[in-house]
Scaffold this active site. Sequence first.
Site, PDB file in Angstrom:
ATOM      1  N   VAL A 186       0.825  -1.164   0.239  1.00  0.00           N
ATOM      2  CA  VAL A 186       0.132  -0.230  -0.095  1.00  0.00           C
ATOM      3  C   VAL A 186       1.217   0.997  -0.009  1.00  0.00           C
ATOM      4  O   VAL A 186       0.724   2.270  -1.007  1.00  0.00           O
ATOM      5  CB  VAL A 186      -1.160   0.196   1.566  1.00  0.00           C
ATOM      6  CG1 VAL A 186      -1.870   1.448   1.220  1.00  0.00           C
ATOM      7  CG2 VAL A 186      -1.916  -1.116   1.264  1.00  0.00           C
ATOM      8  N   CYS A 187       2.078   1.116   0.291  1.00  0.00           N
ATOM      9  CA  CYS A 187       3.118   2.379   0.661  1.00  0.00           C
ATOM     10  C   CYS A 187       3.733   2.683  -0.821  1.00  0.00           C
ATOM     11  O   CYS A 187       3.149   3.187  -1.318  1.00  0.00           O
ATOM     12  CB  CYS A 187       4.008   2.484   1.815  1.00  0.00           C
ATOM     13  SG  CYS A 187       2.987   1.916   3.483  1.00  0.00           S
ATOM     14  N   ASP A 188       4.206   1.479  -1.043  1.00  0.00           N
ATOM     15  CA  ASP A 188       4.545   1.436  -2.369  1.00  0.00           C
ATOM     16  C   ASP A 188       3.298   2.199  -3.570  1.00  0.00           C
ATOM     17  O   ASP A 188       3.661   3.243  -3.960  1.00  0.00           O
ATOM     18  CB  ASP A 188       5.070   0.212  -3.026  1.00  0.00           C
ATOM     19  CG  ASP A 188       5.384   0.256  -4.238  1.00  0.00           C
ATOM     20  OD1 ASP A 188       6.821  -0.329  -5.022  1.00  0.00           O
ATOM     21  OD2 ASP A 188       4.674   0.374  -5.467  1.00  0.00           O
TER      22      ASP A 188
END
Length: 172
Positions: A64-66
């Site tokens: 999700v951060c990516d």
Amino acid sequence: MSQERSGVATFKGSPLTLIGPELKAGDPAPNFTLNKDLLTEVTLSDYAGKIKLISVVPSLDTGVCDAQTRRFNEEAASLGENVVILTVSADLPFAQARWCGAAGVDKVVTLSDYKTNSFGQAYGVLIKEFALDMRSIFVIDANDKITYVEYLAEMAEPPNFEAAIQAVKELL
């Protein structure tokens, strides 16, 4: 002693404790010290006069951060020179640089909160249980006033990209 906020966030359903205040639109943006690399520190004043979209992620090495960082990197091109997008995480600066190189991310500025967690505490996103920063979005105008805030209730969920970008466009 920083304030602790329980019951405001979870990680896959398990409760988390956030350290620091809950900021709101209209609040002055707190100052911070973050690392651009191991030796170079930056503060809020380094971005004076710019509109700042601060995208906070727990770690760039998660899905999700990516995706969040790649999305804001794509959006950056259409927002112009008066906007800076800062991605803040507790990842080491080496890991951030490696990730950006591998992902081809070149328009957002990655900054690390690893050394002092000063950003996490000032912005109310430091996760007590993990010493990581909780996923959140802050839009700060050219005069360092917060105009938009999204604190995610679930760490594994993505932010509202459209609302954050719209908040920036309203300042242009």
